[in-house]
Design a protein around this motif. Structure first.
Motif, PDB file in Angstrom:
ATOM      1  N   LYS A  76      21.713 -56.928   0.506  1.00  0.00           N
ATOM      2  CA  LYS A  76      21.797 -56.295  -0.820  1.00  0.00           C
ATOM      3  C   LYS A  76      22.396 -54.885  -0.686  1.00  0.00           C
ATOM      4  O   LYS A  76      23.306 -54.507  -1.422  1.00  0.00           O
ATOM      5  CB  LYS A  76      20.411 -56.238  -1.450  1.00  0.00           C
ATOM      6  N   GLY A  77      21.878 -54.099   0.262  1.00  0.00           N
ATOM      7  CA  GLY A  77      22.372 -52.743   0.471  1.00  0.00           C
ATOM      8  C   GLY A  77      23.819 -52.713   0.938  1.00  0.00           C
ATOM      9  O   GLY A  77      24.601 -51.844   0.532  1.00  0.00           O
ATOM     10  N   LEU A  78      24.196 -53.668   1.777  1.00  0.00           N
ATOM     11  CA  LEU A  78      25.578 -53.763   2.249  1.00  0.00           C
ATOM     12  C   LEU A  78      26.519 -54.049   1.079  1.00  0.00           C
ATOM     13  O   LEU A  78      27.574 -53.413   0.948  1.00  0.00           O
ATOM     14  CB  LEU A  78      25.699 -54.852   3.315  1.00  0.00           C
ATOM     15  N   LYS A  79      26.123 -54.973   0.229  1.00  0.00           N
ATOM     16  CA  LYS A  79      26.956 -55.305  -0.925  1.00  0.00           C
ATOM     17  C   LYS A  79      27.158 -54.079  -1.827  1.00  0.00           C
ATOM     18  O   LYS A  79      28.273 -53.804  -2.277  1.00  0.00           O
ATOM     19  CB  LYS A  79      26.329 -56.458  -1.716  1.00  0.00           C
ATOM     20  N   GLU A  80      26.087 -53.337  -2.060  1.00  0.00           N
ATOM     21  CA  GLU A  80      26.191 -52.121  -2.879  1.00  0.00           C
ATOM     22  C   GLU A  80      27.134 -51.113  -2.232  1.00  0.00           C
ATOM     23  O   GLU A  80      27.954 -50.493  -2.912  1.00  0.00           O
ATOM     24  CB  GLU A  80      24.803 -51.494  -3.075  1.00  0.00           C
ATOM     25  N   HIS A  81      27.039 -50.970  -0.912  1.00  0.00           N
ATOM     26  CA  HIS A  81      27.914 -50.033  -0.201  1.00  0.00           C
ATOM     27  C   HIS A  81      29.378 -50.487  -0.293  1.00  0.00           C
ATOM     28  O   HIS A  81      30.277 -49.676  -0.524  1.00  0.00           O
ATOM     29  CB  HIS A  81      27.478 -49.913   1.258  1.00  0.00           C
ATOM     30  N   GLN A  82      29.605 -51.764  -0.143  1.00  0.00           N
ATOM     31  CA  GLN A  82      30.972 -52.298  -0.221  1.00  0.00           C
ATOM     32  C   GLN A  82      31.565 -52.133  -1.618  1.00  0.00           C
ATOM     33  O   GLN A  82      32.780 -52.058  -1.767  1.00  0.00           O
ATOM     34  CB  GLN A  82      30.987 -53.770   0.210  1.00  0.00           C
ATOM     35  N   GLN A  83      30.713 -52.068  -2.608  1.00  0.00           N
ATOM     36  CA  GLN A  83      31.172 -51.857  -3.984  1.00  0.00           C
ATOM     37  C   GLN A  83      31.357 -50.379  -4.311  1.00  0.00           C
ATOM     38  O   GLN A  83      31.712 -50.029  -5.435  1.00  0.00           O
ATOM     39  CB  GLN A  83      30.172 -52.482  -4.963  1.00  0.00           C
ATOM     40  N   GLY A  84      31.101 -49.522  -3.325  1.00  0.00           N
ATOM     41  CA  GLY A  84      31.279 -48.088  -3.523  1.00  0.00           C
ATOM     42  C   GLY A  84      30.110 -47.401  -4.204  1.00  0.00           C
ATOM     43  O   GLY A  84      30.235 -46.264  -4.651  1.00  0.00           O
ATOM     44  N   LYS A  85      28.950 -48.064  -4.254  1.00  0.00           N
ATOM     45  CA  LYS A  85      27.790 -47.494  -4.943  1.00  0.00           C
ATOM     46  C   LYS A  85      26.972 -46.545  -4.070  1.00  0.00           C
ATOM     47  O   LYS A  85      26.118 -45.826  -4.587  1.00  0.00           O
ATOM     48  CB  LYS A  85      26.881 -48.614  -5.455  1.00  0.00           C
TER      49      LYS A  85
END
Length: 131
Positions: A76-85
């Motif tokens: 979940k955290g990786l996905k948020e980081h990849q989205q620039g969040k």
């Protein structure tokens, strides 16, 4: 062969996970074949042809790597980081909390593999190609 200073220059363009594919292309052009990033202190080991290796210094205060691994929270955290969040320090702290000890980027395969303390593979991802 490449230097840590050249890699640092390429990395300075990265503001979030969304910038990662372009960074990979930049360091691939320098001759990097793979690299490891160690979550505990942020240092990286960069590898090139003929057993070439260059290491960066620690980039932050030591972080404890959590146990057991929380793979779902990490994804979940990786996905948020990849989205620039999230920014990089936030991402690194999340990796430590979730039990990720390091990740290895394989430039020839355009993949990134995340590992726990026992070097168990937690997640393998393809790195998006940029146009």
């Amino acid at each position: 062969m490449f230097t840590v200073a050249q890699i640092k220059t390429a990395h300075s363009k990265v503001k979030s996970g969304a910038d990662f594919p372009a960074y990979i292309q930049d360091i691939k052009k320098l001759g990097v074949t793979s690299y490891d990033v160690f979550v505990a202190d942020g240092h990286s080991d960069y590898y090139g042809p003929n057993d070439y290796k260059a290491s960066s210094p620690a980039s932050h205060e030591p972080l404890a790597i959590g146990e057991p691994v929380d793979a779902e929270q990490f994804k979940k955290g990786l996905k948020e980081h990849q989205q620039g969040k999230t920014d990089y320090p936030t991402f690194i702290a999340m990796c430590a909390t979730c039990g990720i000890e390091k990740w290895t980027v394989f430039l020839d395969k355009m993949s990134c593999v995340y590992y726990d303390k026992a070097v168990n593979e937690i997640l393998a991802e393809e790195i998006p190609h940029i146009a």
